[in-house]
Design a protein around this motif. Structure first.
Motif, PDB file in Angstrom:
ATOM      1  N   ASN A   1       5.076 -13.783  40.526  1.00 19.82           N
ATOM      2  CA  ASN A   1       4.647 -12.419  40.190  1.00 19.82           C
ATOM      3  C   ASN A   1       5.624 -11.891  39.149  1.00 19.82           C
ATOM      4  O   ASN A   1       6.902 -12.436  38.831  1.00 19.82           O
ATOM      5  CB  ASN A   1       4.906 -11.437  41.577  1.00 19.82           C
ATOM      6  N   ARG A   2       5.380 -11.124  38.497  1.00 19.28           N
ATOM      7  CA  ARG A   2       6.151 -10.316  37.444  1.00 19.28           C
ATOM      8  C   ARG A   2       7.599  -9.768  38.039  1.00 19.28           C
ATOM      9  O   ARG A   2       7.385  -9.169  39.281  1.00 19.28           O
ATOM     10  CB  ARG A   2       5.328  -9.254  36.501  1.00 19.28           C
ATOM     11  N   ASP A   3       8.404  -9.799  37.436  1.00 16.48           N
ATOM     12  CA  ASP A   3       9.899  -9.237  37.907  1.00 16.48           C
ATOM     13  C   ASP A   3       9.822  -7.914  37.409  1.00 16.48           C
ATOM     14  O   ASP A   3      10.787  -7.560  36.500  1.00 16.48           O
ATOM     15  CB  ASP A   3      10.884  -9.946  37.468  1.00 16.48           C
ATOM     16  N   ASP A   4       9.041  -7.036  38.074  1.00 17.14           N
ATOM     17  CA  ASP A   4       8.735  -5.544  37.810  1.00 17.14           C
ATOM     18  C   ASP A   4       8.416  -4.963  38.915  1.00 17.14           C
ATOM     19  O   ASP A   4       7.338  -5.313  39.483  1.00 17.14           O
ATOM     20  CB  ASP A   4       7.523  -5.630  36.624  1.00 17.14           C
TER      21      ASP A   4
ATOM     22  N   ALA B   1       4.750  -3.948  39.866  1.00 14.51           N
ATOM     23  CA  ALA B   1       3.765  -5.151  39.714  1.00 14.51           C
ATOM     24  C   ALA B   1       4.100  -6.382  40.472  1.00 14.51           C
ATOM     25  O   ALA B   1       4.162  -7.261  40.228  1.00 14.51           O
ATOM     26  CB  ALA B   1       3.415  -5.615  38.395  1.00 14.51           C
TER      27      ALA B   1
ATOM     28  N   HIS C   1      -3.027  -3.261  46.781  1.00 10.55           N
ATOM     29  CA  HIS C   1      -1.441  -3.059  47.344  1.00 10.55           C
ATOM     30  C   HIS C   1      -1.442  -1.531  47.525  1.00 10.55           C
ATOM     31  O   HIS C   1      -1.546  -0.639  47.036  1.00 10.55           O
ATOM     32  CB  HIS C   1      -0.603  -3.382  46.208  1.00 10.55           C
TER      33      HIS C   1
ATOM     34  N   GLN D   1      -1.034   1.671  45.573  1.00 13.49           N
ATOM     35  CA  GLN D   1      -0.159   1.364  44.283  1.00 13.49           C
ATOM     36  C   GLN D   1      -0.970   0.669  43.179  1.00 13.49           C
ATOM     37  O   GLN D   1      -0.454   1.104  42.070  1.00 13.49           O
ATOM     38  CB  GLN D   1       1.108   0.521  44.690  1.00 13.49           C
ATOM     39  N   ASP D   2      -1.939  -0.165  43.664  1.00 17.25           N
ATOM     40  CA  ASP D   2      -2.573  -1.108  42.926  1.00 17.25           C
ATOM     41  C   ASP D   2      -4.165  -1.523  43.332  1.00 17.25           C
ATOM     42  O   ASP D   2      -3.833  -2.065  44.509  1.00 17.25           O
ATOM     43  CB  ASP D   2      -1.711  -2.233  42.400  1.00 17.25           C
TER      44      ASP D   2
ATOM     45  N   SER E   1      10.868  -3.035  44.476  1.00 17.70           N
ATOM     46  CA  SER E   1      11.295  -4.374  43.761  1.00 17.70           C
ATOM     47  C   SER E   1      10.124  -5.533  43.966  1.00 17.70           C
ATOM     48  O   SER E   1       9.352  -5.692  45.030  1.00 17.70           O
ATOM     49  CB  SER E   1      12.624  -4.958  44.591  1.00 17.70           C
ATOM     50  N   ALA E   2      10.113  -6.127  42.841  1.00 21.58           N
ATOM     51  CA  ALA E   2       9.196  -7.331  42.863  1.00 21.58           C
ATOM     52  C   ALA E   2       9.835  -8.544  43.699  1.00 21.58           C
ATOM     53  O   ALA E   2       8.955  -9.676  43.987  1.00 21.58           O
ATOM     54  CB  ALA E   2       8.592  -7.802  41.691  1.00 21.58           C
ATOM     55  N   LYS E   3      10.846  -8.338  43.997  1.00 27.84           N
ATOM     56  CA  LYS E   3      11.637  -9.458  44.679  1.00 27.84           C
ATOM     57  C   LYS E   3      11.416  -9.393  46.249  1.00 27.84           C
ATOM     58  O   LYS E   3      12.297  -9.347  46.862  1.00 27.84           O
ATOM     59  CB  LYS E   3      13.216  -9.633  44.072  1.00 27.84           C
TER      60      LYS E   3
END
Lengths: 115, 116
Positions: A94-97, A100, B48, B55-56, B100-102
């Motif tokens: 996945n994008r680190d954003d 997204a 999502h 969100q998406d 966070s995408a993490k």
């Protein structure tokens, strides 16, 4: 658009053989990288992940993966497979954003281990 | 801690019927995702939620699919009317951190939908 390519659809190995599953992704920005595994009859579970730092990451059950940024690759390895490693393996990014976080998956590699 | 649970595990319906899939995320997880795997191909993102808000939803295939997450807890995905090409395994995932995408996304076992 992002995409993930897994090189092998089905891999058959004998126990104790070494394993390497290839994964390449396409995206020019910063990404987070994952390998998920689905054992027969079970849910998808995270095997390992890379967010930042040491490009060689270790996961559960003796698996490791190496992020090579210049090659856009994140190959999965295990030095000696066991029958219990029979499963389907998915590389994902996945994008680190923060806006997204959806995960883009590869098509999966089915691993069969001969006892 | 209970994992992500999905219901039913398998649904067989006829073309033109309606089916509703349910997902209960891990308690306290703001993010909820729906994915789908069709015919052994890659697992594809559908949408999502962050709490109750979408969100998406860029992966939703068409307007026959409706997802809701009222109250920001469990989510439903309704397919109405179902078509043959909707057959596949529908996965739900949840994650904790909102911004966070993490995130580590934890997946349910999936619902296998067969449209005949």
């Amino acid at each position: 658009a992002q995409s993930v390519s897994q090189h092998n659809h089905h891999v058959i190995l004998s126990e104790a053989a070494s394993l390497e599953l290839g994964c390449n992704y396409s995206y020019g920005g910063t990404v987070n990288l994952f390998w998920y595994v689905q054992y027969p009859g079970q849910h998808l579970q995270l095997l390992l992940k890379y967010f930042s730092g040491d490009p060689l990451v270790k996961g559960i059950k003796g698996f490791e993966a190496e992020f090579i940024k210049s090659k856009f690759s994140f190959n999965l390895r295990k030095p000696s497979v066991q029958w219990s490693d029979t499963a389907e393996y998915f590389c994902a990014v996945n994008r680190d954003d923060s806006s997204a976080s959806k995960i883009i998956f590869g098509s999966g590699t089915r691993l069969s281990i001969r006892p | 801690e209970a994992g992500v649970t999905q219901f039913p595990s398998h649904s067989v319906i006829e073309k033109g019927q309606t089916v509703t899939l349910r997902c209960d995320p891990i308690s306290g997880h703001d993010n909820l995702y729906w994915y789908r795997r069709v015919m052994g191909k890659e697992i594809k993102f559908l949408l999502h939620f962050v709490k109750e808000s979408k969100q998406d939803e860029s992966g939703m295939p068409n307007n026959r699919f409706l997802a809701e997450r009222t109250g920001g807890t469990y989510s439903t995905l309704k397919v109405q009317p179902a078509e043959l090409e909707d057959s596949g395994v529908y996965f739900c995932a949840s994650s904790r951190r909102r911004d966070s995408a993490k995130n580590i996304q934890y997946f349910g076992a999936g619902t296998r939908l067969s449209v005949l």
